[in-house]
Write a protein that holds these residues in place. Sequence first.
Motif, PDB file in Angstrom:
ATOM      1  N   MET A   1       1.087  -1.031   0.105  1.00 29.69           N
ATOM      2  CA  MET A   1       0.011   0.086  -0.049  1.00 29.69           C
ATOM      3  C   MET A   1       0.804   1.336   0.189  1.00 29.69           C
ATOM      4  SD  MET A   1      -2.366   1.543   2.526  1.00 29.69           S
ATOM      5  CE  MET A   1      -4.294   0.690   1.972  1.00 29.69           C
ATOM      6  N   PHE A   2       2.040   1.088   0.799  1.00 27.87           N
ATOM      7  CA  PHE A   2       2.652   2.500   0.610  1.00 27.87           C
ATOM      8  C   PHE A   2       3.498   2.840  -0.339  1.00 27.87           C
ATOM      9  CE2 PHE A   2       2.816   1.384   5.183  1.00 27.87           C
ATOM     10  CZ  PHE A   2       2.155   2.814   5.876  1.00 27.87           C
ATOM     11  N   ALA A   3       4.415   1.813  -1.298  1.00 29.20           N
ATOM     12  CA  ALA A   3       4.668   1.436  -2.240  1.00 29.20           C
ATOM     13  C   ALA A   3       3.424   2.189  -3.397  1.00 29.20           C
ATOM     14  CB  ALA A   3       5.325   0.878  -3.293  1.00 29.20           C
ATOM     15  N   ALA A   4       2.256   1.971  -3.552  1.00 23.01           N
ATOM     16  CA  ALA A   4       1.517   2.059  -4.766  1.00 23.01           C
ATOM     17  C   ALA A   4       0.823   3.544  -4.209  1.00 23.01           C
ATOM     18  CB  ALA A   4       0.010   1.510  -4.704  1.00 23.01           C
ATOM     19  N   ARG A   5       0.484   3.847  -2.956  1.00 23.31           N
ATOM     20  CA  ARG A   5       0.702   5.435  -3.054  1.00 23.31           C
ATOM     21  C   ARG A   5       1.398   6.748  -2.860  1.00 23.31           C
ATOM     22  NH1 ARG A   5      -5.520   6.244  -2.338  1.00 23.31           N
ATOM     23  NH2 ARG A   5      -6.057   5.197  -1.110  1.00 23.31           N
ATOM     24  N   LEU A   6       2.943   5.712  -3.051  1.00 23.11           N
ATOM     25  CA  LEU A   6       3.869   7.266  -3.228  1.00 23.11           C
ATOM     26  C   LEU A   6       3.771   7.151  -4.449  1.00 23.11           C
ATOM     27  CD1 LEU A   6       5.966   6.435   0.328  1.00 23.11           C
ATOM     28  CD2 LEU A   6       4.344   8.187   0.114  1.00 23.11           C
ATOM     29  N   GLU A   8       2.609   6.064  -6.560  1.00 22.00           N
ATOM     30  CA  GLU A   8       0.749   7.229  -7.455  1.00 22.00           C
ATOM     31  C   GLU A   8       1.090   8.828  -7.248  1.00 22.00           C
ATOM     32  OE1 GLU A   8      -3.600   6.151  -8.458  1.00 22.00           O
ATOM     33  OE2 GLU A   8      -3.023   6.349  -6.316  1.00 22.00           O
ATOM     34  N   ALA A   9       1.516   8.944  -6.470  1.00 22.29           N
ATOM     35  CA  ALA A   9       1.734  10.770  -5.544  1.00 22.29           C
ATOM     36  C   ALA A   9       3.247  11.006  -6.513  1.00 22.29           C
ATOM     37  CB  ALA A   9       1.511  11.041  -4.248  1.00 22.29           C
ATOM     38  N   GLY A  10       3.500  10.605  -6.903  1.00 25.92           N
ATOM     39  CA  GLY A  10       5.089  10.325  -8.409  1.00 25.92           C
ATOM     40  C   GLY A  10       5.927  11.265  -7.416  1.00 25.92           C
ATOM     41  N   LEU A  11       5.956  10.453  -5.727  1.00 28.08           N
ATOM     42  CA  LEU A  11       7.990  10.409  -5.628  1.00 28.08           C
ATOM     43  C   LEU A  11       8.226   9.055  -6.184  1.00 28.08           C
ATOM     44  CD1 LEU A  11       6.479  10.651  -1.573  1.00 28.08           C
ATOM     45  CD2 LEU A  11       7.717  12.370  -3.164  1.00 28.08           C
ATOM     46  N   GLU A  12      10.018   8.838  -5.764  1.00 25.34           N
ATOM     47  CA  GLU A  12      11.013   7.910  -7.042  1.00 25.34           C
ATOM     48  C   GLU A  12      10.458   7.211  -5.690  1.00 25.34           C
ATOM     49  OE1 GLU A  12      15.160   6.690  -8.591  1.00 25.34           O
ATOM     50  OE2 GLU A  12      13.927   9.141  -8.093  1.00 25.34           O
ATOM     51  N   VAL A  13       9.789   6.013  -6.049  1.00 25.30           N
ATOM     52  CA  VAL A  13       9.595   4.847  -5.225  1.00 25.30           C
ATOM     53  C   VAL A  13       9.940   3.190  -5.959  1.00 25.30           C
ATOM     54  CG1 VAL A  13       7.980   3.342  -3.379  1.00 25.30           C
ATOM     55  CG2 VAL A  13       7.742   5.052  -3.938  1.00 25.30           C
ATOM     56  N   SER A  14      11.281   2.612  -5.234  1.00 28.52           N
ATOM     57  CA  SER A  14      11.407   1.440  -5.064  1.00 28.52           C
ATOM     58  C   SER A  14       9.998   0.123  -4.121  1.00 28.52           C
ATOM     59  CB  SER A  14      12.800   1.331  -4.936  1.00 28.52           C
ATOM     60  OG  SER A  14      13.707   2.186  -6.639  1.00 28.52           O
ATOM     61  N   LEU A  15       9.978  -0.918  -5.477  1.00 22.01           N
ATOM     62  CA  LEU A  15       9.935  -1.882  -4.576  1.00 22.01           C
ATOM     63  C   LEU A  15      10.796  -3.012  -4.278  1.00 22.01           C
ATOM     64  CD1 LEU A  15       7.399  -3.256  -2.487  1.00 22.01           C
ATOM     65  CD2 LEU A  15       6.257  -3.775  -4.211  1.00 22.01           C
ATOM     66  N   ILE A  16      11.353  -4.150  -2.977  1.00 23.92           N
ATOM     67  CA  ILE A  16      12.199  -4.606  -2.965  1.00 23.92           C
ATOM     68  C   ILE A  16      11.470  -6.297  -2.061  1.00 23.92           C
ATOM     69  CG2 ILE A  16      14.413  -5.319  -2.211  1.00 23.92           C
ATOM     70  CD1 ILE A  16      15.267  -2.555  -2.238  1.00 23.92           C
ATOM     71  N   ALA A  42       3.763   4.112 -10.707  1.00 20.15           N
ATOM     72  CA  ALA A  42       4.738   3.735 -11.205  1.00 20.15           C
ATOM     73  C   ALA A  42       6.019   3.677  -9.901  1.00 20.15           C
ATOM     74  CB  ALA A  42       5.497   5.907 -11.591  1.00 20.15           C
ATOM     75  N   VAL A  43       6.072   3.125  -9.337  1.00 18.20           N
ATOM     76  CA  VAL A  43       7.118   1.723  -8.684  1.00 18.20           C
ATOM     77  C   VAL A  43       8.069   0.810  -9.370  1.00 18.20           C
ATOM     78  CG1 VAL A  43       6.906   0.560  -6.208  1.00 18.20           C
ATOM     79  CG2 VAL A  43       4.864   1.766  -7.041  1.00 18.20           C
ATOM     80  N   PRO A  49      18.663  -4.483  -4.166  1.00 17.23           N
ATOM     81  CA  PRO A  49      18.795  -3.778  -3.506  1.00 17.23           C
ATOM     82  C   PRO A  49      20.138  -2.521  -3.125  1.00 17.23           C
ATOM     83  CG  PRO A  49      19.153  -5.579  -1.621  1.00 17.23           C
ATOM     84  CD  PRO A  49      18.363  -5.959  -2.627  1.00 17.23           C
ATOM     85  N   LEU A  50      20.715  -2.926  -4.054  1.00 23.12           N
ATOM     86  CA  LEU A  50      22.192  -2.689  -4.295  1.00 23.12           C
ATOM     87  C   LEU A  50      21.878  -2.067  -5.138  1.00 23.12           C
ATOM     88  CD1 LEU A  50      25.092  -5.134  -3.921  1.00 23.12           C
ATOM     89  CD2 LEU A  50      25.213  -3.459  -2.896  1.00 23.12           C
ATOM     90  N   GLY A  51      21.032  -2.468  -6.103  1.00 20.65           N
ATOM     91  CA  GLY A  51      20.504  -1.503  -7.236  1.00 20.65           C
ATOM     92  C   GLY A  51      20.016  -0.010  -7.123  1.00 20.65           C
ATOM     93  N   VAL A  52      19.122   0.235  -5.978  1.00 19.78           N
ATOM     94  CA  VAL A  52      18.310   1.065  -5.364  1.00 19.78           C
ATOM     95  C   VAL A  52      19.058   2.434  -4.922  1.00 19.78           C
ATOM     96  CG1 VAL A  52      16.482   1.871  -4.229  1.00 19.78           C
ATOM     97  CG2 VAL A  52      16.370  -0.364  -5.233  1.00 19.78           C
ATOM     98  N   GLY A  53      20.298   1.774  -4.045  1.00 20.54           N
ATOM     99  CA  GLY A  53      20.773   2.739  -3.562  1.00 20.54           C
ATOM    100  C   GLY A  53      20.697   3.357  -2.712  1.00 20.54           C
ATOM    101  N   PRO A  54      21.051   4.404  -2.015  1.00 21.08           N
ATOM    102  CA  PRO A  54      20.628   5.201  -0.926  1.00 21.08           C
ATOM    103  C   PRO A  54      19.643   5.765  -0.724  1.00 21.08           C
ATOM    104  CG  PRO A  54      23.355   5.337  -0.493  1.00 21.08           C
ATOM    105  CD  PRO A  54      22.066   4.637  -2.033  1.00 21.08           C
ATOM    106  N   VAL A  55      18.572   6.057   0.059  1.00 26.00           N
ATOM    107  CA  VAL A  55      17.402   6.447  -0.521  1.00 26.00           C
ATOM    108  C   VAL A  55      17.236   7.118   0.827  1.00 26.00           C
ATOM    109  CG1 VAL A  55      16.736   4.465  -1.852  1.00 26.00           C
ATOM    110  CG2 VAL A  55      16.172   4.395   0.843  1.00 26.00           C
ATOM    111  N   ASP A  56      15.495   7.837   0.967  1.00 21.60           N
ATOM    112  CA  ASP A  56      15.483   9.298   2.039  1.00 21.60           C
ATOM    113  C   ASP A  56      14.609   8.118   3.336  1.00 21.60           C
ATOM    114  OD1 ASP A  56      16.517  11.714   1.147  1.00 21.60           O
ATOM    115  OD2 ASP A  56      14.782  11.558  -0.744  1.00 21.60           O
ATOM    116  N   LEU A  57      13.947   6.759   3.000  1.00 19.45           N
ATOM    117  CA  LEU A  57      12.426   6.359   3.615  1.00 19.45           C
ATOM    118  C   LEU A  57      12.713   4.937   3.238  1.00 19.45           C
ATOM    119  CD1 LEU A  57      10.807   6.402   5.835  1.00 19.45           C
ATOM    120  CD2 LEU A  57       9.561   6.880   3.987  1.00 19.45           C
ATOM    121  N   VAL A  58      12.877   4.191   4.047  1.00 12.17           N
ATOM    122  CA  VAL A  58      12.682   2.832   4.174  1.00 12.17           C
ATOM    123  C   VAL A  58      12.035   1.732   4.719  1.00 12.17           C
ATOM    124  CG1 VAL A  58      13.702   0.476   4.225  1.00 12.17           C
ATOM    125  CG2 VAL A  58      15.802   2.510   3.765  1.00 12.17           C
TER     126      VAL A  58
END
Length: 284
Positions: A1-6, A8-16, A42-43, A49-58
Motif C-alpha cells: 500500500m505504501f509503495a503504491a500510494r507514494l 502514484e503521488a509522483g515520488l520515486e519509489v522502489s519495491l524490493i 509508477a513503482v 537492493p544494491l541497485g536502488v542505493g541510499p534512499v530517504d525512507l525505508v
Amino acid sequence: MFAARLGEAGLEVSLIGRGSRFEKIRERGLSIASGSRVRRSAVRVTDNPLGVGPVDLVVVAVAAPAIAQAASAVEQLVAEHTAVMGPWVGRSVQEGAAAAYTGTRFLPMAAYLEVAERGPGLIEERPPGVVFLGEPGDGGVALPLTVDLVAHLRTAGFDARVTAEPWREVDRRWLFSCSLEPLSLLSSKSIGKLLENDEHRDAAACLLEEAGATLPGAGRRGRFDSGALLEFFTGVLPASFTAGGGRGAGREARGALKRVLRESARRKFPAHASRLAYALLNSR
C-alpha cells in the motif's frame, strides 16, 4: 500500500522483495483498483537492493519473524539521513526492529490502515488511513526529516501526524489490535456500525481493559482508560473505517482475541464479552 500510494503521488519509489508472489508483482506491476478502473502506480520493482542505493525512507513491510532477515537489505539502502520504519503492531516488535537495524535512524510508527488485495500487486481502493510518526527519545531522527516524511505521506493521501509520544501511540495501536480491530474484521462491520451497538461497544471496552492490563506499567492506575481510548479511536478514525483484510489478517485477528481471552481467564472477564468474542472466533 505504501509503495503504491507514494508512487502514484509522483515520488520515486522502489519495491524490493523475493518469492513467487513477488515475481507476480514484478511481472504485472503495482496497481490500485477502484471499481472496474485500474490505475498503474509508477513503482520500480526489483529483488536487488544494491541497485536502488541510499534512499530517504525505508519502509520494511515484512512479517515480524522476518525482521532480522531483512537487516542486510536495509543496510544497503541507508545513508546518514535515511529513516527506517515499519507498520508492525506492538512495542516489543518495533523495539526488536530498532535493535535489528542498529545504526539506522529508526522511527516508531503507529498505522491504522484499511488494506484489501484483489491479487498480487493489485490493491483495492480504500481510504489510505492514519499514520503516527515520532522521534524516539533516544533516537537520531532529526525533526525536519520527520516533518518531511509526514509531508510526503500526506501527499500520498495518508492522514499522517507527528507525535511527541511515539511509543505511547505504538501502545495504543496494539490495544486497538486487541479490541476494535478484530471485532471489526471478524464481524465485517465498520467501527461506526460496531459502536452503534451497546453490546459490541461494551465488549470492545472490556477487551481494551483486559489488553491494557498486560502492558508494562499497567499497574499505574489510570494509565489506559477504556472510555478515553474508545473516544480517542473514534476521534481519530472515520466511522466508516473497517479493519483491512490483508494477507493473514483473519489469523492475526483471531490470535489477538485468543491472547486477550487467555490473559483474562484468571480475572472476572464479563460473560457477555466472552460470548461475543468466542462467537466471532467460531464464525471465521
